[in-house]
Motif scaffolding. Structure first.
Motif, PDB file in Angstrom:
ATOM      1  N   GLU A 185       0.268  -0.915  -0.109  1.00  0.00           N
ATOM      2  CA  GLU A 185      -0.120   0.029   0.407  1.00  0.00           C
ATOM      3  C   GLU A 185       0.798   0.785   0.121  1.00  0.00           C
ATOM      4  N   THR A 186       1.945   1.250   0.763  1.00  0.00           N
ATOM      5  CA  THR A 186       2.778   2.708   0.842  1.00  0.00           C
ATOM      6  C   THR A 186       3.299   2.565  -1.085  1.00  0.00           C
ATOM      7  N   ILE A 187       4.222   1.342  -0.667  1.00  0.00           N
ATOM      8  CA  ILE A 187       4.654   1.333  -2.068  1.00  0.00           C
ATOM      9  C   ILE A 187       3.889   2.063  -3.163  1.00  0.00           C
ATOM     10  N   GLU A 188       2.330   1.556  -3.733  1.00  0.00           N
ATOM     11  CA  GLU A 188       1.824   2.290  -4.354  1.00  0.00           C
ATOM     12  C   GLU A 188       2.009   3.912  -4.336  1.00  0.00           C
ATOM     13  N   ARG A 189       0.922   3.792  -2.401  1.00  0.00           N
ATOM     14  CA  ARG A 189       0.601   5.530  -2.316  1.00  0.00           C
ATOM     15  C   ARG A 189       1.929   6.429  -2.523  1.00  0.00           C
ATOM     16  N   GLY A 190       3.014   5.771  -2.715  1.00  0.00           N
ATOM     17  CA  GLY A 190       4.518   6.729  -2.860  1.00  0.00           C
ATOM     18  C   GLY A 190       4.441   7.007  -4.747  1.00  0.00           C
TER      19      GLY A 190
ATOM     20  N   LEU B 183      -0.834  18.432  -2.314  1.00  0.00           N
ATOM     21  CA  LEU B 183      -1.344  17.215  -2.611  1.00  0.00           C
ATOM     22  C   LEU B 183      -0.744  16.842  -1.662  1.00  0.00           C
ATOM     23  N   ALA B 184       0.667  16.656  -0.801  1.00  0.00           N
ATOM     24  CA  ALA B 184       1.733  16.050   0.267  1.00  0.00           C
ATOM     25  C   ALA B 184       1.078  15.799   1.124  1.00  0.00           C
ATOM     26  N   LEU B 185       0.329  16.900   1.556  1.00  0.00           N
ATOM     27  CA  LEU B 185      -0.371  16.914   3.167  1.00  0.00           C
ATOM     28  C   LEU B 185      -1.304  15.684   3.175  1.00  0.00           C
ATOM     29  N   GLU B 186      -1.803  15.974   1.604  1.00  0.00           N
ATOM     30  CA  GLU B 186      -3.345  15.210   1.257  1.00  0.00           C
ATOM     31  C   GLU B 186      -2.829  13.533   1.698  1.00  0.00           C
ATOM     32  N   VAL B 187      -1.453  13.246   1.090  1.00  0.00           N
ATOM     33  CA  VAL B 187      -0.917  11.954   0.988  1.00  0.00           C
ATOM     34  C   VAL B 187      -0.435  11.922   2.107  1.00  0.00           C
ATOM     35  N   ARG B 188       0.012  12.612   2.529  1.00  0.00           N
ATOM     36  CA  ARG B 188       0.520  11.772   4.485  1.00  0.00           C
ATOM     37  C   ARG B 188      -0.442  11.815   5.493  1.00  0.00           C
ATOM     38  N   GLY B 189      -1.324  12.695   5.353  1.00  0.00           N
ATOM     39  CA  GLY B 189      -3.238  12.133   5.896  1.00  0.00           C
ATOM     40  C   GLY B 189      -3.117  10.873   5.573  1.00  0.00           C
ATOM     41  N   GLU B 190      -3.334  10.486   4.451  1.00  0.00           N
ATOM     42  CA  GLU B 190      -4.239   9.337   4.034  1.00  0.00           C
ATOM     43  C   GLU B 190      -3.022   8.460   5.418  1.00  0.00           C
ATOM     44  N   GLN B 191      -1.782   8.563   4.731  1.00  0.00           N
ATOM     45  CA  GLN B 191      -0.445   7.120   5.537  1.00  0.00           C
ATOM     46  C   GLN B 191      -0.787   7.039   6.808  1.00  0.00           C
ATOM     47  N   PHE B 192      -0.925   8.150   7.258  1.00  0.00           N
ATOM     48  CA  PHE B 192      -0.691   8.044   8.819  1.00  0.00           C
ATOM     49  C   PHE B 192      -1.921   7.272   9.296  1.00  0.00           C
ATOM     50  N   ALA B 193      -2.979   7.198   8.141  1.00  0.00           N
ATOM     51  CA  ALA B 193      -4.562   7.128   9.115  1.00  0.00           C
ATOM     52  C   ALA B 193      -4.662   5.513   8.588  1.00  0.00           C
TER      53      ALA B 193
END
Length: 79
Positions: free
Chosen positions: A23-28, A46-56
């Motif tokens: 999941e992390t590789i794909e998201r990145g 976008l970076a802030l959005e993706v960071r939030g998704e990753q942390f959750a």
């Protein structure tokens, strides 16, 4: 990398990726692709959005738990 060490380095990178959170590789990878051609302010948003998704994500929670317990992670997205 000196040529004599190249095969070992390739093996190490491949093993790291094979044991990482899918999941992390794909998201990145999606994140990097989405950045192309966007202005800086959109890239930051976008970076802030993706960071939030990753942390959750469940994988992030598992990574933190595995680190605290000093054990290899068992990524939910890899099950």
């Amino acid at each position: 990398v000196p040529p004599i060490e190249l095969d070992d380095r390739v093996d190490a990178i491949a093993n790291t990726l094979a044991n990482a959170s899918r999941e992390t590789i794909e998201r990145g990878m999606r994140f990097v692709a989405a950045l192309r051609g966007r202005p800086l302010d959109e890239q930051i948003s976008l970076a802030l959005e993706v960071r939030g998704e990753q942390f959750a994500s469940p994988d992030f929670a598992e990574g933190v738990k595995a680190f605290q317990e000093k054990r290899p992670p068992l990524w939910p997205s890899n099950q």
